[in-house]
Design an enzyme around this catalytic site. Structure first.
Site, mmCIF file in Angstrom:
data_model
loop_
_atom_site.group_PDB
_atom_site.id
_atom_site.type_symbol
_atom_site.label_atom_id
_atom_site.label_comp_id
_atom_site.label_asym_id
_atom_site.label_seq_id
_atom_site.Cartn_x
_atom_site.Cartn_y
_atom_site.Cartn_z
ATOM 1 N N HIS A 153 0.690 -1.136 0.231
ATOM 2 C CA HIS A 153 0.124 -0.121 -0.093
ATOM 3 C C HIS A 153 0.813 1.355 0.003
ATOM 4 O O HIS A 153 0.251 2.371 -0.021
ATOM 5 C CB HIS A 153 -1.043 0.055 1.185
ATOM 6 C CG HIS A 153 -0.393 0.258 2.569
ATOM 7 N ND1 HIS A 153 0.537 -0.671 3.054
ATOM 8 C CD2 HIS A 153 -0.420 1.496 3.247
ATOM 9 C CE1 HIS A 153 0.958 0.051 4.278
ATOM 10 N NE2 HIS A 153 0.536 1.129 4.273
ATOM 11 N N LYS A 154 2.166 1.085 0.177
ATOM 12 C CA LYS A 154 3.025 2.337 0.321
ATOM 13 C C LYS A 154 3.556 2.948 -1.039
ATOM 14 O O LYS A 154 3.939 3.747 -1.238
ATOM 15 C CB LYS A 154 4.116 2.259 1.412
ATOM 16 C CG LYS A 154 3.755 2.253 2.773
ATOM 17 C CD LYS A 154 3.614 3.645 3.206
ATOM 18 C CE LYS A 154 3.647 3.765 4.716
ATOM 19 N NZ LYS A 154 3.217 5.281 5.040
ATOM 20 N N SER B 154 3.527 -7.476 -14.566
ATOM 21 C CA SER B 154 4.126 -6.318 -15.394
ATOM 22 C C SER B 154 4.341 -6.821 -16.796
ATOM 23 O O SER B 154 4.266 -7.882 -17.487
ATOM 24 C CB SER B 154 5.660 -6.042 -14.911
ATOM 25 O OG SER B 154 6.362 -5.438 -15.710
ATOM 26 N N SER B 155 4.369 -5.672 -17.957
ATOM 27 C CA SER B 155 4.344 -6.096 -19.287
ATOM 28 C C SER B 155 5.795 -6.672 -19.432
ATOM 29 O O SER B 155 5.787 -7.320 -20.783
ATOM 30 C CB SER B 155 3.849 -4.595 -20.076
ATOM 31 O OG SER B 155 5.054 -3.880 -19.682
ATOM 32 N N CYS B 156 6.636 -6.700 -18.780
ATOM 33 C CA CYS B 156 8.104 -7.326 -19.207
ATOM 34 C C CYS B 156 7.864 -8.609 -19.314
ATOM 35 O O CYS B 156 8.964 -9.201 -19.474
ATOM 36 C CB CYS B 156 9.118 -6.586 -18.193
ATOM 37 S SG CYS B 156 8.905 -7.383 -16.323
ATOM 38 N N TYR C 24 13.233 -10.799 -12.824
ATOM 39 C CA TYR C 24 11.852 -10.101 -12.475
ATOM 40 C C TYR C 24 10.906 -10.610 -13.044
ATOM 41 O O TYR C 24 9.482 -11.216 -12.695
ATOM 42 C CB TYR C 24 11.999 -8.533 -12.680
ATOM 43 C CG TYR C 24 10.749 -7.902 -12.256
ATOM 44 C CD1 TYR C 24 10.306 -7.831 -11.231
ATOM 45 C CD2 TYR C 24 9.968 -7.306 -13.340
ATOM 46 C CE1 TYR C 24 9.293 -7.173 -10.620
ATOM 47 C CE2 TYR C 24 8.843 -6.703 -12.870
ATOM 48 C CZ TYR C 24 8.396 -6.685 -11.752
ATOM 49 O OH TYR C 24 6.933 -6.042 -11.269
ATOM 50 N N LYS D 225 7.487 -13.003 -12.303
ATOM 51 C CA LYS D 225 6.004 -12.585 -12.279
ATOM 52 C C LYS D 225 5.121 -13.473 -13.156
ATOM 53 O O LYS D 225 4.147 -13.814 -13.134
ATOM 54 C CB LYS D 225 6.094 -10.958 -13.079
ATOM 55 C CG LYS D 225 6.317 -9.972 -12.261
ATOM 56 C CD LYS D 225 5.242 -9.742 -11.029
ATOM 57 C CE LYS D 225 5.595 -8.704 -10.231
ATOM 58 N NZ LYS D 225 4.654 -8.646 -9.164
ATOM 59 N N PRO E 25 -0.328 -4.902 -15.839
ATOM 60 C CA PRO E 25 -0.085 -3.438 -16.305
ATOM 61 C C PRO E 25 0.928 -3.143 -17.215
ATOM 62 O O PRO E 25 1.964 -3.585 -17.221
ATOM 63 C CB PRO E 25 0.001 -2.836 -15.061
ATOM 64 C CG PRO E 25 -0.151 -3.811 -13.943
ATOM 65 C CD PRO E 25 0.182 -5.088 -14.590
ATOM 66 N N THR E 26 0.629 -2.061 -17.927
ATOM 67 C CA THR E 26 1.888 -1.652 -18.939
ATOM 68 C C THR E 26 2.699 -0.806 -17.877
ATOM 69 O O THR E 26 2.474 -0.760 -16.660
ATOM 70 C CB THR E 26 1.326 -0.935 -19.983
ATOM 71 O OG1 THR E 26 2.222 -0.363 -20.848
ATOM 72 C CG2 THR E 26 0.552 0.570 -19.541
ATOM 73 N N HIS F 99 12.311 4.005 -12.907
ATOM 74 C CA HIS F 99 11.791 3.609 -14.263
ATOM 75 C C HIS F 99 12.186 4.975 -15.144
ATOM 76 O O HIS F 99 12.430 6.152 -14.543
ATOM 77 C CB HIS F 99 10.439 3.393 -14.295
ATOM 78 C CG HIS F 99 10.258 1.877 -13.868
ATOM 79 N ND1 HIS F 99 9.662 1.679 -12.566
ATOM 80 C CD2 HIS F 99 10.350 0.422 -14.525
ATOM 81 C CE1 HIS F 99 9.669 0.590 -12.381
ATOM 82 N NE2 HIS F 99 9.907 -0.198 -13.339
ATOM 83 N N LYS G 73 15.633 14.330 -13.891
ATOM 84 C CA LYS G 73 16.868 14.818 -14.758
ATOM 85 C C LYS G 73 16.409 16.311 -15.283
ATOM 86 O O LYS G 73 17.329 17.235 -15.207
ATOM 87 C CB LYS G 73 17.126 13.952 -15.929
ATOM 88 C CG LYS G 73 18.119 12.823 -15.525
ATOM 89 C CD LYS G 73 18.422 12.004 -16.746
ATOM 90 C CE LYS G 73 19.393 10.870 -16.589
ATOM 91 N NZ LYS G 73 19.936 10.176 -17.590
ATOM 92 N N ARG H 219 7.301 2.890 -25.799
ATOM 93 C CA ARG H 219 6.832 2.651 -24.537
ATOM 94 C C ARG H 219 5.300 3.230 -24.581
ATOM 95 O O ARG H 219 4.995 4.537 -24.884
ATOM 96 C CB ARG H 219 7.745 3.071 -23.592
ATOM 97 C CG ARG H 219 8.966 2.165 -23.157
ATOM 98 C CD ARG H 219 8.819 0.927 -23.105
ATOM 99 N NE ARG H 219 10.099 0.251 -22.679
ATOM 100 C CZ ARG H 219 10.891 -0.201 -23.892
ATOM 101 N NH1 ARG H 219 10.265 -0.424 -24.985
ATOM 102 N NH2 ARG H 219 12.020 -1.063 -23.585
#
Length: 311
Positions: free
Chosen positions: A12-13, A108-110, A137, A141, A164-165, A180, A188, A210
């Protein structure tokens, strides 16, 4: 879910978990259970077993994970595999043991093969090799998805998986090395603007494409699917729209108000060439995103300014 149903939001954080909690509170849910990682270490099997036995949640949103950008994924390969497998194994298994009505696992989409056809359909899972930099990772998943399906098959558990994407939004991670691409660029450009720099260096060639979804839109989709989706296999959550990293950088440059030039560091890895989600399955269910990228970037930048010590 009833308004007084006992709902455990794991993680939740984080950006995703906090968005889910906000959505549930907005909808009037009054029995949301959360635990800080300092109190409940989800990697600890006995601690998770004790928590589920004590609290007996009826619904679980499993949004807890060890996450990071391309450098973090590639550097902490063992940590990303071990910790994510531990979290998933413990939460999913003890949800079953304690009779949880429904669990949602967030991936994750990865997880999709590096060179899978675009856009990414759910059935492309496990049809090719993964992107090397985030393979640990992604494997964790994928194991979570298959675990939900296995518990559904063997025990009849209503455990669902959503993919999710790329996400961004409130409570994002702006770490200079481990974040990310989108939050890294916000940081930056903001630093360069404040320092009066002439250039900002963007990792890679700028050519990979992306897709980005605002985290509060993801929370809306998760809330919707928790009530309507009860199938094995995964379902993609995204916008179905993408842009190049260069185009993203130019958008953020404009929103932050940086007046200098972009430089692309081609010694840094690009990662997967493209990761566009096919969201036709989600649209057929009756849900579509609301927050477009430019609006979302403005919201994210304001959140960054309000919380970041550099601001």
């Amino acid at each position: 879910m009833e308004k007084n149903s006992k709902i455990f939001v794991a993680g939740h954080k984080g950006m995703v978990g906090s968005a889910i909690v906000r959505k549930l509170e907005k909808e009037g849910y009054t029995n949301i259970i959360t635990r800080n990682s300092s109190i409940l270490d989800l990697r600890n099997q006995q601690a998770v077993a004790d928590f589920f036995a004590l609290e007996k949640p009826e619904y679980v949103f499993l949004a807890a994970a060890k996450v990071g950008g391309i450098i973090a994924n590639n550097t902490y390969r063992a940590d990303f595999l071990y910790e994510n497998l531990s979290i998933q194994n413990n939460v999913i298994h003890h949800a079953y043991v304690n009779g949880v009505t429904k669990l949602m696992f967030l991936g994750s989409s990865c997880i999709y093969p590096k060179l899978a056809p675009q856009p990414l359909k759910e059935e492309y899972l496990l049809t090719g090799l993964l992107e090397e930099t985030n393979e640990p990772y992604a494997i964790a998943k994928i194991a979570g998805i298959k675990m939900c399906d296995a518990y559904r098959s063997q025990y009849g558990c209503n455990f669902i998986s959503v993919m999710p994407t790329n996400l961004y939004g409130y409570n994002d991670n702006y770490h200079p090395q481990n974040s990310h691409v989108l939050p890294a660029l916000i940081r930056k450009f903001d630093e360069a603007k404040k320092n009066g720099d002439a250039t900002v260096t963007v990792w890679g060639s700028g050519s990979p494409k992306r897709e980005f979804l605002f985290a509060d839109d993801l929370a809306e989709a998760c809330y919707f699917l928790m009530q309507t989706y009860n199938e094995p296999n995964l379902i993609n959550i995204g916008t179905g729209e993408d842009l190049s990293i260069k185009e993203l950088a130019l958008l953020i440059k404009d929103i932050v108000g940086f007046k200098g030039e972009l430089v692309f560091d081609t010694t840094k890895p690009d990662g997967t060439p493209r990761k566009l989600m096919d969201v036709s399955k989600l649209h057929q269910q009756g849900w579509k995103h609301k927050i477009e990228l430019k609006e979302g970037l403005s919201l994210a930048y304001q959140d960054f300014l309000s919380k970041n010590s550099l601001a």
